[in-house]
Design a protein around this motif. Structure first.
Motif, PDB file in Angstrom:
ATOM      1  N   TYR A  61     -16.239   2.514  42.273  1.00  0.00           N
ATOM      2  CA  TYR A  61     -16.640   3.763  42.908  1.00  0.00           C
ATOM      3  C   TYR A  61     -15.898   4.938  42.293  1.00  0.00           C
ATOM      4  O   TYR A  61     -14.746   4.811  41.864  1.00  0.00           O
ATOM      5  N   ALA A  62     -16.571   6.073  42.291  1.00  0.00           N
ATOM      6  CA  ALA A  62     -15.887   7.311  41.945  1.00  0.00           C
ATOM      7  C   ALA A  62     -14.902   7.645  43.055  1.00  0.00           C
ATOM      8  O   ALA A  62     -15.142   7.335  44.234  1.00  0.00           O
ATOM      9  N   ASP A  63     -13.807   8.278  42.699  1.00  0.00           N
ATOM     10  CA  ASP A  63     -12.767   8.594  43.689  1.00  0.00           C
ATOM     11  C   ASP A  63     -13.309   9.445  44.830  1.00  0.00           C
ATOM     12  O   ASP A  63     -12.873   9.296  45.976  1.00  0.00           O
ATOM     13  N   TYR A  64     -14.264  10.340  44.527  1.00  0.00           N
ATOM     14  CA  TYR A  64     -14.723  11.265  45.548  1.00  0.00           C
ATOM     15  C   TYR A  64     -15.669  10.615  46.563  1.00  0.00           C
ATOM     16  O   TYR A  64     -16.045  11.257  47.542  1.00  0.00           O
ATOM     17  N   VAL A  65     -16.062   9.346  46.373  1.00  0.00           N
ATOM     18  CA  VAL A  65     -16.878   8.659  47.366  1.00  0.00           C
ATOM     19  C   VAL A  65     -16.208   7.384  47.876  1.00  0.00           C
ATOM     20  O   VAL A  65     -16.708   6.751  48.814  1.00  0.00           O
ATOM     21  N   LYS A  66     -15.094   7.014  47.281  1.00  0.00           N
ATOM     22  CA  LYS A  66     -14.421   5.764  47.654  1.00  0.00           C
ATOM     23  C   LYS A  66     -14.028   5.793  49.124  1.00  0.00           C
ATOM     24  O   LYS A  66     -13.489   6.788  49.619  1.00  0.00           O
ATOM     25  N   GLY A  67     -14.340   4.717  49.818  1.00  0.00           N
ATOM     26  CA  GLY A  67     -14.040   4.639  51.233  1.00  0.00           C
ATOM     27  C   GLY A  67     -15.136   5.171  52.128  1.00  0.00           C
ATOM     28  O   GLY A  67     -15.108   4.974  53.347  1.00  0.00           O
ATOM     29  N   ARG A  68     -16.109   5.869  51.539  1.00  0.00           N
ATOM     30  CA  ARG A  68     -17.227   6.431  52.327  1.00  0.00           C
ATOM     31  C   ARG A  68     -18.561   5.808  51.936  1.00  0.00           C
ATOM     32  O   ARG A  68     -19.431   5.657  52.791  1.00  0.00           O
ATOM     33  N   PHE A  69     -18.713   5.474  50.665  1.00  0.00           N
ATOM     34  CA  PHE A  69     -19.972   4.917  50.168  1.00  0.00           C
ATOM     35  C   PHE A  69     -19.790   3.441  49.852  1.00  0.00           C
ATOM     36  O   PHE A  69     -18.711   3.007  49.427  1.00  0.00           O
ATOM     37  N   THR A  70     -20.873   2.663  50.011  1.00  0.00           N
ATOM     38  CA  THR A  70     -20.848   1.243  49.693  1.00  0.00           C
ATOM     39  C   THR A  70     -22.116   0.882  48.913  1.00  0.00           C
ATOM     40  O   THR A  70     -23.225   1.122  49.398  1.00  0.00           O
ATOM     41  N   ILE A  71     -21.921   0.310  47.735  1.00  0.00           N
ATOM     42  CA  ILE A  71     -23.045  -0.154  46.935  1.00  0.00           C
ATOM     43  C   ILE A  71     -23.234  -1.650  47.175  1.00  0.00           C
ATOM     44  O   ILE A  71     -22.261  -2.390  47.336  1.00  0.00           O
ATOM     45  N   SER A  72     -24.489  -2.081  47.212  1.00  0.00           N
ATOM     46  CA  SER A  72     -24.793  -3.497  47.396  1.00  0.00           C
ATOM     47  C   SER A  72     -26.128  -3.800  46.715  1.00  0.00           C
ATOM     48  O   SER A  72     -26.815  -2.894  46.232  1.00  0.00           O
ATOM     49  N   ARG A  73     -26.469  -5.082  46.688  1.00  0.00           N
ATOM     50  CA  ARG A  73     -27.732  -5.472  46.094  1.00  0.00           C
ATOM     51  C   ARG A  73     -28.260  -6.717  46.779  1.00  0.00           C
ATOM     52  O   ARG A  73     -27.480  -7.543  47.267  1.00  0.00           O
ATOM     53  N   ASP A  74     -29.584  -6.854  46.794  1.00  0.00           N
ATOM     54  CA  ASP A  74     -30.252  -8.044  47.297  1.00  0.00           C
ATOM     55  C   ASP A  74     -31.162  -8.516  46.165  1.00  0.00           C
ATOM     56  O   ASP A  74     -32.250  -7.967  45.967  1.00  0.00           O
ATOM     57  N   ASN A  75     -30.710  -9.524  45.433  1.00  0.00           N
ATOM     58  CA  ASN A  75     -31.469  -9.974  44.276  1.00  0.00           C
ATOM     59  C   ASN A  75     -32.811 -10.592  44.672  1.00  0.00           C
ATOM     60  O   ASN A  75     -33.764 -10.570  43.898  1.00  0.00           O
ATOM     61  N   ALA A  76     -32.879 -11.152  45.872  1.00  0.00           N
ATOM     62  CA  ALA A  76     -34.145 -11.730  46.338  1.00  0.00           C
ATOM     63  C   ALA A  76     -35.204 -10.649  46.577  1.00  0.00           C
ATOM     64  O   ALA A  76     -36.396 -10.909  46.478  1.00  0.00           O
ATOM     65  N   LYS A  77     -34.743  -9.435  46.877  1.00  0.00           N
ATOM     66  CA  LYS A  77     -35.663  -8.322  47.129  1.00  0.00           C
ATOM     67  C   LYS A  77     -35.743  -7.360  45.955  1.00  0.00           C
ATOM     68  O   LYS A  77     -36.409  -6.324  46.055  1.00  0.00           O
ATOM     69  N   ASN A  78     -35.045  -7.680  44.864  1.00  0.00           N
ATOM     70  CA  ASN A  78     -35.034  -6.791  43.686  1.00  0.00           C
ATOM     71  C   ASN A  78     -34.655  -5.364  44.064  1.00  0.00           C
ATOM     72  O   ASN A  78     -35.259  -4.397  43.562  1.00  0.00           O
ATOM     73  N   THR A  79     -33.661  -5.234  44.919  1.00  0.00           N
ATOM     74  CA  THR A  79     -33.309  -3.921  45.444  1.00  0.00           C
ATOM     75  C   THR A  79     -31.798  -3.729  45.463  1.00  0.00           C
ATOM     76  O   THR A  79     -31.056  -4.641  45.823  1.00  0.00           O
ATOM     77  N   ALA A  80     -31.383  -2.539  45.072  1.00  0.00           N
ATOM     78  CA  ALA A  80     -30.000  -2.115  45.202  1.00  0.00           C
ATOM     79  C   ALA A  80     -29.928  -1.041  46.282  1.00  0.00           C
ATOM     80  O   ALA A  80     -30.910  -0.319  46.528  1.00  0.00           O
ATOM     81  N   TYR A  81     -28.760  -0.928  46.893  1.00  0.00           N
ATOM     82  CA  TYR A  81     -28.590   0.005  48.013  1.00  0.00           C
ATOM     83  C   TYR A  81     -27.340   0.849  47.815  1.00  0.00           C
ATOM     84  O   TYR A  81     -26.393   0.444  47.133  1.00  0.00           O
ATOM     85  N   LEU A  82     -27.348   2.004  48.452  1.00  0.00           N
ATOM     86  CA  LEU A  82     -26.148   2.831  48.531  1.00  0.00           C
ATOM     87  C   LEU A  82     -26.033   3.316  49.968  1.00  0.00           C
ATOM     88  O   LEU A  82     -26.811   4.171  50.404  1.00  0.00           O
ATOM     89  N   GLN A  83     -25.096   2.735  50.704  1.00  0.00           N
ATOM     90  CA  GLN A  83     -24.821   3.165  52.065  1.00  0.00           C
ATOM     91  C   GLN A  83     -23.840   4.313  52.000  1.00  0.00           C
ATOM     92  O   GLN A  83     -22.736   4.162  51.454  1.00  0.00           O
ATOM     93  N   MET A  84     -24.217   5.447  52.553  1.00  0.00           N
ATOM     94  CA  MET A  84     -23.390   6.645  52.492  1.00  0.00           C
ATOM     95  C   MET A  84     -22.996   7.051  53.904  1.00  0.00           C
ATOM     96  O   MET A  84     -23.866   7.422  54.704  1.00  0.00           O
ATOM     97  N   ASP A  85     -21.720   6.963  54.190  1.00  0.00           N
ATOM     98  CA  ASP A  85     -21.185   7.353  55.491  1.00  0.00           C
ATOM     99  C   ASP A  85     -20.240   8.531  55.330  1.00  0.00           C
ATOM    100  O   ASP A  85     -19.729   8.774  54.228  1.00  0.00           O
ATOM    101  N   GLY A  86     -19.982   9.230  56.412  1.00  0.00           N
ATOM    102  CA  GLY A  86     -19.068  10.362  56.332  1.00  0.00           C
ATOM    103  C   GLY A  86     -19.497  11.397  55.326  1.00  0.00           C
ATOM    104  O   GLY A  86     -18.668  11.954  54.595  1.00  0.00           O
ATOM    105  N   LEU A  87     -20.787  11.698  55.299  1.00  0.00           N
ATOM    106  CA  LEU A  87     -21.304  12.613  54.288  1.00  0.00           C
ATOM    107  C   LEU A  87     -20.735  14.018  54.439  1.00  0.00           C
ATOM    108  O   LEU A  87     -20.482  14.489  55.561  1.00  0.00           O
ATOM    109  N   LYS A  88     -20.533  14.664  53.305  1.00  0.00           N
ATOM    110  CA  LYS A  88     -19.988  16.006  53.237  1.00  0.00           C
ATOM    111  C   LYS A  88     -20.998  16.923  52.540  1.00  0.00           C
ATOM    112  O   LYS A  88     -21.804  16.448  51.730  1.00  0.00           O
ATOM    113  N   PRO A  89     -20.928  18.213  52.789  1.00  0.00           N
ATOM    114  CA  PRO A  89     -21.851  19.127  52.090  1.00  0.00           C
ATOM    115  C   PRO A  89     -21.783  18.995  50.569  1.00  0.00           C
ATOM    116  O   PRO A  89     -22.812  19.138  49.890  1.00  0.00           O
ATOM    117  N   GLU A  90     -20.616  18.691  50.040  1.00  0.00           N
ATOM    118  CA  GLU A  90     -20.481  18.546  48.584  1.00  0.00           C
ATOM    119  C   GLU A  90     -21.149  17.280  48.047  1.00  0.00           C
ATOM    120  O   GLU A  90     -21.221  17.084  46.830  1.00  0.00           O
TER     121      GLU A  90
END
Length: 125
Positions: A61-90
């Motif tokens: 993760y980039a430092d500016y999203v570490k601890g707030r964003f989570t990347i994951s993947r489901d190979n059975a669904k051919n899909t990657a995800y980005l869970q974004m919590d604690g979003l900021k205007p920046e």
């Protein structure tokens, strides 16, 4: 035809959450490392997160999203995800997913040749 399609963007208040999806087609998804980048108006595209191919699922993760964003993947669904919590205007930007067959995913956007069309994320204060 290789294609990546992002979805899940939108308008959210500061402190809120969004979950982005990146649906892949036309490729053997499990063979590809996946990455998320973002680009704000007038700025260069910047690294957000990566996840390794297959089932290892090593992440970075980039430092500016570490601890707030989570990347994951489901190979059975051919899909990657980005869970974004604690979003900021920046965090407001167009978010793109990218794919590459590589053991250790690079963090430079110039190292990727397969891209989605992007999804807009807007965080209001």
């Amino acid at each position: 035809q290789v294609q990546l399609v992002e979805s899940g963007g939108g308008l959210v208040q500061a402190g809120g959450s969004l979950r982005l999806s990146c649906a892949a087609s036309g490729l053997n998804f499990g063979n590809y490392a996946m990455a998320w980048f973002r680009q704000a108006p007038g700025k260069e595209r910047e690294f957000v997160a990566t996840i390794t191919r297959f089932t290892r699922r090593g992440t970075a993760y980039a430092d500016y999203v570490k601890g707030r964003f989570t990347i994951s993947r489901d190979n059975a669904k051919n899909t990657a995800y980005l869970q974004m919590d604690g979003l900021k205007p920046e965090d407001t930007a167009v978010y793109y997913c990218a794919a590459r067959i590589v053991l250790i995913p690079p963090t430079s956007p110039t190292e990727y040749s397969i891209w989605g069309q992007g999804t807009q994320v807007t965080v209001s204060s």
